[in-house]
Design a protein around this motif. Structure first.
Motif, short mmCIF file in Angstrom:
data_model
loop_
_atom_site.label_atom_id
_atom_site.label_comp_id
_atom_site.label_asym_id
_atom_site.label_seq_id
_atom_site.Cartn_x
_atom_site.Cartn_y
_atom_site.Cartn_z
N THR A 113 0.78 -1.24 0.00
CA THR A 113 0.00 0.00 0.00
C THR A 113 0.82 1.29 0.00
O THR A 113 0.23 2.37 0.03
N ARG A 114 2.14 1.20 -0.03
CA ARG A 114 2.95 2.42 0.05
C ARG A 114 4.37 2.15 -0.44
O ARG A 114 4.78 0.99 -0.58
N ARG A 115 5.11 3.18 -0.68
CA ARG A 115 6.55 3.03 -0.90
C ARG A 115 7.19 2.75 0.45
O ARG A 115 7.10 3.56 1.37
N VAL A 116 7.82 1.59 0.58
CA VAL A 116 8.33 1.14 1.87
C VAL A 116 9.82 0.83 1.75
O VAL A 116 10.36 0.74 0.63
N PRO A 117 10.54 0.70 2.89
CA PRO A 117 11.96 0.35 2.82
C PRO A 117 12.19 -0.88 1.94
O PRO A 117 11.47 -1.88 2.05
N PRO A 118 13.20 -0.83 1.07
CA PRO A 118 13.35 -1.83 0.01
C PRO A 118 13.68 -3.24 0.47
O PRO A 118 13.46 -4.19 -0.27
N SER A 119 14.20 -3.40 1.68
CA SER A 119 14.61 -4.74 2.11
C SER A 119 13.42 -5.70 2.14
O SER A 119 13.55 -6.88 1.78
N GLY A 120 12.26 -5.22 2.56
CA GLY A 120 11.07 -6.07 2.60
C GLY A 120 10.60 -6.43 1.20
O GLY A 120 10.18 -7.57 0.94
N ILE A 121 10.66 -5.46 0.29
CA ILE A 121 10.26 -5.71 -1.09
C ILE A 121 11.17 -6.76 -1.73
O ILE A 121 10.71 -7.66 -2.44
N THR A 122 12.46 -6.67 -1.44
CA THR A 122 13.42 -7.64 -1.98
C THR A 122 13.09 -9.05 -1.51
O THR A 122 13.13 -10.01 -2.29
N LEU A 123 12.75 -9.18 -0.22
CA LEU A 123 12.40 -10.50 0.31
C LEU A 123 11.18 -11.08 -0.40
O LEU A 123 11.14 -12.28 -0.73
N LEU A 124 10.17 -10.25 -0.64
CA LEU A 124 8.96 -10.72 -1.31
C LEU A 124 9.26 -11.15 -2.75
O LEU A 124 8.76 -12.18 -3.22
N LYS A 125 10.08 -10.37 -3.43
CA LYS A 125 10.43 -10.71 -4.81
C LYS A 125 11.27 -11.98 -4.86
O LYS A 125 11.07 -12.84 -5.73
N ASP A 126 12.20 -12.12 -3.94
CA ASP A 126 13.04 -13.32 -3.90
C ASP A 126 12.22 -14.58 -3.62
O ASP A 126 12.59 -15.68 -4.03
N ALA A 127 11.10 -14.40 -2.89
CA ALA A 127 10.22 -15.54 -2.60
C ALA A 127 9.31 -15.87 -3.79
O ALA A 127 8.57 -16.85 -3.74
#
Length: 370
Positions: free
Chosen positions: A57-71
């Protein structure tokens, strides 16, 4: 010979002795290969997060986004700093399996309905969860994740910062320098209240409240009082459990660090302020609606209490014409309790890990239980 071929051969040998070969060859080979495929698929821990749709729902710190993409998650992102409008949220969540949200996003029945029955998890980048209809999520067997513990130190630091900024008139001092009011040294100019030999009352002695007490102790605080919904508890810093009226009556500084519940909503109202010392300073780092804001404005204007420091307000952001912003004895921060780079990155990662675990049908690192 491949392992599956060997097993298939053994089944064939046993079957041929009792049934005609032409009736069992294809049947048994097909069945044993199906069993082996399922077995090896399970042992390889194929992630059900792979291919799952997650709305962020927002632009968030990238580390979490990376984890989701890697999964292997397929992300739909509202990649802006401003909150997603409700109509966009309702469109964006259609068909998703997970929702990555913030405390300013109201995840209610309408959002859950729009998402659909395949929605498996809602995870919020916050320790508070009053913006999520947790009861409705649990009724639909939707798991809910949050981020407790990680932001304890950062929020406690902010509470101390806000207390000192309010008690020592820091905002007025900065404005004086910028506005050219800084003249010769004046013995009585901008004097504030100190912490030395004071009594500090903490409403809600949980993780954050306890950490605040630890940080304030070296300032020479003589006594800590606290209230807790769980009653008396062991504390790292010596503190006395008292009832709410006693805390209000005896504290020089009152810090709100409790959760927002039906019982705590607007517990700081005209009645509460009237029980506080006229020299008392209120600090709120919890939720804005724990304080009746109109009553607070009146208490500050009339001198019922000395000052207030707020990191949370109602609403957020606070309108520019709010009387709170015109009061010299009120310091307002824009809800930055957890705003350190390290803390926000860790919160983002935990939010993502909650989602991945739920999609993989594994225990979530931080789940709100029923």
């Amino acid at each position: 010979m491949h392992f599956s071929q060997t097993i298939c051969g053994l089944f064939l040998y046993a079957a041929i002795r009792t049934r005609p070969a032409h009736t069992i060859v294809r049947h048994h080979c097909r069945n044993i290969n199906t069993i082996l495929q399922r077995r090896f698929s399970t042992s390889n821990n194929m992630s059900s997060a792979k291919g799952s749709k997650v709305y962020v729902t927002r632009r968030v710190p990238p580390s979490g986004i990376t984890l989701l993409k890697d999964a292997g998650c397929d992300l739909i992102e509202w990649a802006q700093d401003e909150a997603v409008p409700k109509h966009e949220l309702l469109k964006g969540v259609v068909g998703v399996h997970g929702i990555y949200c913030l405390l300013s996003d109201k995840i209610d029945k309408a959002v859950l309905d729009a998402a659909g029955p395949q929605l498996k998890v809602v995870s919020t980048l916050s320790v508070g969860y009053d913006h999520v209809d947790v009861e409705e999520c649990h009724r639909r067997n939707i798991m809910v994740g949050y981020t407790p513990g990680i932001l304890t130190t950062a929020t406690a630091e902010l509470a101390v910062t806000l207390l000192l900024a309010t008690s020592r008139n820091v905002q007025s001092a900065i404005n004086a320098v910028r506005n050219g009011e800084w003249g010769t040294w004046k013995p009585l100019w901008l004097c504030g209240a100190g912490l030395d030999d004071s009594t500090v009352g903490i409403v809600g002695m949980g993780r954050i409240g306890s950490r605040i007490a630890e940080m304030l102790k070296p300032f020479g605080v003589s006594q800590f009082l606290y209230t807790s919904s769980r009653g008396p508890r062991e504390t790292i810093v010596p503190a006395k459990h008292v009832d709410f009226p006693t805390l209000l009556k005896e504290s020089d500084f009152v810090i709100i660090s409790c959760s927002l519940t039906p019982e705590t909503k607007e517990m700081f109202n005209a009645s509460a302020f009237s029980q506080m010392k006229k020299t008392a300073i209120l600090v709120n780092i919890s939720r804005g609606t724990i304080v009746n804001q109109e009553d607070l404005i009146e208490a500050l204007q009339n001198g019922t209490i000395r000052a207030a420091g707020l990191d949370v307000t109602t609403p957020e952001p606070l309108p520019l014409d709010s009387p709170l912003l015109k009061l010299k004895n009120c310091t307002v921060f824009p809800h930055i309790g957890s705003a350190t780079e390290k803390t926000r990155e860790m919160m983002s990662e935990l939010t993502a890990r909650n989602i991945i675990a739920a999609l993989d049908s594994k225990p979530m690192p931080s789940q709100l239980k029923k």
